[in-house]
Design a protein around this motif. Structure first.
Motif, PDB file in Angstrom:
ATOM      1  N   THR A   1     -10.717  -4.895  -0.817  1.00  0.00           N
ATOM      2  CA  THR A   1      -9.881  -5.693  -1.707  1.00  0.00           C
ATOM      3  C   THR A   1     -10.049  -7.169  -1.375  1.00  0.00           C
ATOM      4  OG1 THR A   1      -7.951  -5.744  -0.248  1.00  0.00           O
ATOM      5  CG2 THR A   1      -8.225  -3.798  -1.643  1.00  0.00           C
ATOM      6  N   ASP A   2      -9.270  -8.019  -2.020  1.00  0.00           N
ATOM      7  CA  ASP A   2      -9.306  -9.454  -1.731  1.00  0.00           C
ATOM      8  C   ASP A   2      -8.495  -9.799  -0.481  1.00  0.00           C
ATOM      9  OD1 ASP A   2     -10.865  -9.936  -3.973  1.00  0.00           O
ATOM     10  OD2 ASP A   2      -9.122 -10.278  -5.273  1.00  0.00           O
ATOM     11  N   SER A   3      -7.802  -8.819   0.077  1.00  0.00           N
ATOM     12  CA  SER A   3      -6.946  -9.064   1.248  1.00  0.00           C
ATOM     13  C   SER A   3      -7.593  -8.520   2.517  1.00  0.00           C
ATOM     14  CB  SER A   3      -5.581  -8.400   1.054  1.00  0.00           C
ATOM     15  OG  SER A   3      -4.844  -8.393   2.258  1.00  0.00           O
TER      16      SER A   3
ATOM     17  N   ASN B   1      -1.444   4.473  -4.372  1.00  0.00           N
ATOM     18  CA  ASN B   1      -2.586   3.576  -4.580  1.00  0.00           C
ATOM     19  C   ASN B   1      -3.527   3.483  -3.394  1.00  0.00           C
ATOM     20  OD1 ASN B   1      -1.436   1.774  -2.685  1.00  0.00           O
ATOM     21  ND2 ASN B   1      -0.459   0.516  -4.263  1.00  0.00           N
TER      22      ASN B   1
ATOM     23  N   THR C   1     -11.809  -0.504   5.670  1.00  0.00           N
ATOM     24  CA  THR C   1     -13.001  -0.961   4.966  1.00  0.00           C
ATOM     25  C   THR C   1     -13.555  -2.241   5.581  1.00  0.00           C
ATOM     26  OG1 THR C   1     -11.621  -2.165   3.356  1.00  0.00           O
ATOM     27  CG2 THR C   1     -12.287   0.089   2.796  1.00  0.00           C
TER      28      THR C   1
ATOM     29  N   VAL D   1       0.860  -1.183   0.000  1.00  0.00           N
ATOM     30  CA  VAL D   1       0.000   0.000   0.000  1.00  0.00           C
ATOM     31  C   VAL D   1       0.893   1.229   0.000  1.00  0.00           C
ATOM     32  CG1 VAL D   1      -1.823   1.267   1.192  1.00  0.00           C
ATOM     33  CG2 VAL D   1      -1.778  -1.244   1.282  1.00  0.00           C
TER      34      VAL D   1
ATOM     35  N   VAL E   1      -5.309  -5.905   4.189  1.00  0.00           N
ATOM     36  CA  VAL E   1      -5.378  -4.576   3.581  1.00  0.00           C
ATOM     37  C   VAL E   1      -6.664  -3.876   3.987  1.00  0.00           C
ATOM     38  CG1 VAL E   1      -5.584  -3.317   1.398  1.00  0.00           C
ATOM     39  CG2 VAL E   1      -3.900  -5.153   1.623  1.00  0.00           C
ATOM     40  N   ASN E   2      -7.768  -4.595   3.974  1.00  0.00           N
ATOM     41  CA  ASN E   2      -9.059  -4.008   4.320  1.00  0.00           C
ATOM     42  C   ASN E   2      -9.068  -3.501   5.757  1.00  0.00           C
ATOM     43  OD1 ASN E   2      -9.885  -4.754   1.757  1.00  0.00           O
ATOM     44  ND2 ASN E   2     -10.939  -6.613   2.434  1.00  0.00           N
TER      45      ASN E   2
ATOM     46  N   GLU F   1      -7.277   4.533  -3.977  1.00  0.00           N
ATOM     47  CA  GLU F   1      -8.000   3.561  -4.802  1.00  0.00           C
ATOM     48  C   GLU F   1      -8.304   2.292  -4.021  1.00  0.00           C
ATOM     49  OE1 GLU F   1      -7.355   0.990  -8.948  1.00  0.00           O
ATOM     50  OE2 GLU F   1      -5.917   2.539  -8.352  1.00  0.00           O
ATOM     51  N   MET F   2      -7.321   1.824  -3.239  1.00  0.00           N
ATOM     52  CA  MET F   2      -7.523   0.590  -2.473  1.00  0.00           C
ATOM     53  C   MET F   2      -8.515   0.785  -1.347  1.00  0.00           C
ATOM     54  SD  MET F   2      -3.573  -0.826  -2.343  1.00  0.00           S
ATOM     55  CE  MET F   2      -3.965  -2.486  -1.828  1.00  0.00           C
TER      56      MET F   2
END
Length: 339
Positions: free
Chosen positions: A267-269, A258, A278, A254, A272-273, A261-262
């Protein structure tokens, strides 16, 4: 009765600490500005540019904290401190966090009642000498005059090293890096000793940096990191996890480019979320908005971006990541998991 008094004392102490802990965050938010202690000027770490705007690795960390807390990375008042004044500035409340390349030690953590929130730079003490001296190793410095900043761990490290090597030296006390540079270049001392990163930063400002050599001898461990006051646990957690968020962001790919945007959609992670808010409620745990880490990363980037911009091999300071590379890249840098 004894147990009742004991637990009552704990409850009072906990309540007092809790009130103190909540106070710094409330003060910063009410003031609308983060007061951050930095050096009086050290290239790559904290130094004002030609327009008086502070720049550097430590400066960028303070801006990340301000972004997370105040949603404004520029809402920082930088307070220059020396090796002698930095701890007084923090203890008195003049600064909310000290980000002045300070070594984490037991005595500072416990006796001085400060809380180091992590290590943001793994360093070690070294020596710089004029190339003309022909010295290639610290073992050749018997009888040398040595410029050294007072009020720092380097004083004790220097004395211990020379004693263990059965060498003599004459200290030339200085208060700031600027004074050390002036004395060293004027020939008032043969050697300047401080953390290797500080030596590299200082040499980078010389008109003829190649005329000076950083000796390969490393005489200490210097884990550098930001610190806050004891009894301020909630504030300490907030500052600590801002640093961790920058490290985790680099681990997860990250970046400042980006992150928006992320963060716009899950996301699929899951990792990260959670970092970007999120998924889960990590922000609420810190008393912040759930996108606190997004704000911190957006301010200047992840840990790697901060390092490369101010200290990396493409800069005048020219430092390799070394120990400060991620643990997956041959270094020892990593942050605890978010959950």
């Amino acid at each position: 009765m004894t147990k009742t008094v004991f637990f009552g004392a704990l409850a009072v102490a906990g309540l007092t600490a809790g009130m103190a802990a909540a106070q710094t965050l409330a003060d910063v938010q009410a003031r609308g500005t983060l007061n951050c202690g930095v050096s009086t000027g050290l290239a790559g770490f904290s130094v004002p540019d030609a327009d008086g705007v502070w720049q550097g690795f430590d400066v960028d960390f303070c801006r990340a904290v301000a972004a997370a807390v105040l949603d404004d990375p520029m809402a920082v008042s930088f307070v220059p401190t020396t090796g002698q004044t930095r701890f007084t500035a923090l203890a008195s409340g003049e600064v909310d966090v000290l980000a002045r390349n300070t070594t984490w030690t037991l005595s500072r953590d416990v006796d001085l009642k400060f809380e180091f929130i992590g290590v943001n730079y793994y360093d070690g003490q070294g020596f710089m000498v004029p190339r003309a001296l022909g010295v290639t190793d610290a073992a050749e410095l018997d009888g040398a005059t040595v410029c050294i900043q007072t009020g720092t761990t380097t004083e004790l490290n220097l004395a211990s090293y020379f004693r263990s090597q059965n060498l003599s030296y004459e200290p030339v006390p200085v208060e700031t890096n600027a004074e050390a540079q002036q004395q060293y270049l004027a020939g008032a001392c043969d050697v300047y000793t401080t953390d290797m990163s500080g030596l590299a930063a200082t040499r980078a400002t010389f008109e003829a940096p190649d005329d000076h050599v950083l000796l390969p001898t490393i005489i200490s461990k210097e884990p550098l990191g930001p610190l806050v006051r004891h009894g301020d646990q909630d504030w300490g957690d907030l500052v600590r996890w801002t640093l961790n968020a920058l490290i985790v962001a680099e681990e997860l790919g990250v970046t400042s480019e980006n992150v928006a945007e992320m963060a716009a959609a899950p996301t699929d992670s899951p990792d990260v979320n959670r970092l970007l808010g999120t998924e889960g409620e990590l922000g609420a745990m810190l008393g912040l908005d759930n996108d606190w880490a997004v704000k911190a990363i957006s301010a200047g980037g992840n840990y790697g971006e901060l390092f490369e911009r101010s200290l990396g091999e493409s800069t005048s300071v020219g430092l390799a990541r070394g120990l400060n590379a991620l643990w997956t890249e041959g270094g020892i840098l990593y942050a605890p998991p978010l959950l």
